[in-house]
Scaffold this motif. Sequence first.
Motif, short mmCIF file in Angstrom:
data_model
loop_
_atom_site.label_atom_id
_atom_site.label_comp_id
_atom_site.label_asym_id
_atom_site.label_seq_id
_atom_site.Cartn_x
_atom_site.Cartn_y
_atom_site.Cartn_z
N VAL A 53 0.87 -1.17 0.00
CA VAL A 53 0.00 0.00 0.00
C VAL A 53 0.91 1.22 0.00
O VAL A 53 1.87 1.28 0.75
CB VAL A 53 -0.91 0.03 1.25
N ILE A 54 0.60 2.18 -0.86
CA ILE A 54 1.35 3.43 -0.89
C ILE A 54 0.43 4.52 -0.38
O ILE A 54 -0.66 4.73 -0.91
CB ILE A 54 1.83 3.77 -2.31
N LEU A 55 0.85 5.20 0.66
CA LEU A 55 0.11 6.34 1.20
C LEU A 55 0.84 7.61 0.82
O LEU A 55 2.06 7.68 0.89
CB LEU A 55 0.00 6.23 2.72
N ASP A 56 0.09 8.61 0.42
CA ASP A 56 0.70 9.88 0.03
C ASP A 56 0.22 10.98 0.95
O ASP A 56 -0.97 11.23 1.06
CB ASP A 56 0.31 10.21 -1.41
N ILE A 57 1.15 11.60 1.63
CA ILE A 57 0.85 12.82 2.37
C ILE A 57 1.00 13.94 1.36
O ILE A 57 1.99 14.02 0.65
CB ILE A 57 1.81 13.00 3.57
N ASP A 58 -0.01 14.78 1.25
CA ASP A 58 -0.07 15.75 0.16
C ASP A 58 1.27 16.43 -0.07
O ASP A 58 1.87 16.98 0.86
CB ASP A 58 -1.14 16.80 0.44
N GLY A 59 1.72 16.36 -1.30
CA GLY A 59 2.96 16.99 -1.68
C GLY A 59 4.14 16.04 -1.74
O GLY A 59 5.18 16.38 -2.29
N THR A 60 3.99 14.84 -1.21
CA THR A 60 5.10 13.88 -1.24
C THR A 60 5.21 13.26 -2.63
O THR A 60 6.26 13.30 -3.25
CB THR A 60 4.90 12.79 -0.18
N LEU A 61 4.14 12.66 -3.10
CA LEU A 61 4.14 12.05 -4.43
C LEU A 61 3.35 12.88 -5.43
O LEU A 61 3.73 13.02 -6.58
CB LEU A 61 3.53 10.63 -4.38
N VAL A 62 2.24 13.40 -4.99
CA VAL A 62 1.37 14.19 -5.86
C VAL A 62 1.02 15.49 -5.15
O VAL A 62 0.56 15.47 -4.01
CB VAL A 62 0.07 13.42 -6.17
N LEU A 63 1.23 16.59 -5.82
CA LEU A 63 0.86 17.89 -5.26
C LEU A 63 -0.55 18.21 -5.74
O LEU A 63 -0.76 18.51 -6.91
CB LEU A 63 1.85 18.97 -5.71
N SER A 64 -1.51 18.10 -4.85
CA SER A 64 -2.90 18.24 -5.25
C SER A 64 -3.55 19.55 -4.81
O SER A 64 -4.76 19.72 -4.95
CB SER A 64 -3.70 17.06 -4.70
N ASN A 65 -2.78 20.48 -4.30
CA ASN A 65 -3.37 21.73 -3.80
C ASN A 65 -4.12 22.49 -4.87
O ASN A 65 -5.20 23.04 -4.61
CB ASN A 65 -2.30 22.62 -3.17
N GLU A 98 -7.52 32.39 -7.69
CA GLU A 98 -6.44 33.09 -7.00
C GLU A 98 -6.79 33.46 -5.56
O GLU A 98 -5.91 33.64 -4.73
CB GLU A 98 -6.05 34.36 -7.76
N LYS A 99 -8.08 33.59 -5.26
CA LYS A 99 -8.50 33.88 -3.89
C LYS A 99 -8.60 32.62 -3.05
O LYS A 99 -8.40 32.66 -1.84
CB LYS A 99 -9.83 34.63 -3.87
N VAL A 100 -8.95 31.51 -3.71
CA VAL A 100 -9.12 30.26 -2.98
C VAL A 100 -7.78 29.58 -2.72
O VAL A 100 -7.55 29.04 -1.63
CB VAL A 100 -10.05 29.29 -3.77
N ARG A 101 -6.88 29.62 -3.67
CA ARG A 101 -5.63 28.86 -3.60
C ARG A 101 -4.84 29.08 -2.31
O ARG A 101 -4.38 28.12 -1.69
CB ARG A 101 -4.77 29.15 -4.84
N PRO A 102 -4.67 30.32 -1.84
CA PRO A 102 -3.89 30.51 -0.60
C PRO A 102 -4.58 29.94 0.64
O PRO A 102 -3.94 29.80 1.69
CB PRO A 102 -3.75 32.03 -0.47
N LEU A 103 -5.86 29.64 0.54
CA LEU A 103 -6.61 29.16 1.70
C LEU A 103 -6.60 27.64 1.83
O LEU A 103 -7.09 27.10 2.82
CB LEU A 103 -8.05 29.66 1.62
N ILE A 104 -6.05 26.95 0.82
CA ILE A 104 -6.03 25.49 0.86
C ILE A 104 -5.17 25.05 2.03
O ILE A 104 -4.07 25.55 2.26
CB ILE A 104 -5.52 24.91 -0.47
N GLY A 105 -5.70 24.12 2.77
CA GLY A 105 -5.06 23.66 4.01
C GLY A 105 -5.98 23.94 5.19
O GLY A 105 -5.90 23.28 6.22
N MET A 106 -6.85 24.92 5.01
CA MET A 106 -7.87 25.18 6.02
C MET A 106 -8.97 24.13 5.88
O MET A 106 -9.21 23.64 4.78
CB MET A 106 -8.54 26.54 5.79
#
Length: 57
Positions: free
Chosen positions: A6-18, A39-47
């Motif tokens: 099983v391969i688990l991906d923590i965002d940004g390790t294998l695939v950057l999905s932001n 452009e307004k939504v992108r900086p808020l990703i992670g919330m």
Amino acid sequence: MELQAVILDIDGTLVLSNDAHAQAWVEAFAAYRYEVPFEKVRPLIGMGGDQLIPTNI
């Protein structure tokens, strides 16, 4: 077929999905007739959604 790995991906390790995540928010808002620029939504990703929606974007 037996599961061998099983391969688990923590965002940004294998695939950057932001960017995909931000685009999904833009499309979700548009479905309810709220035009929110990427452009307004992108900086808020992670919330969490509970924090993103009240930001008055």
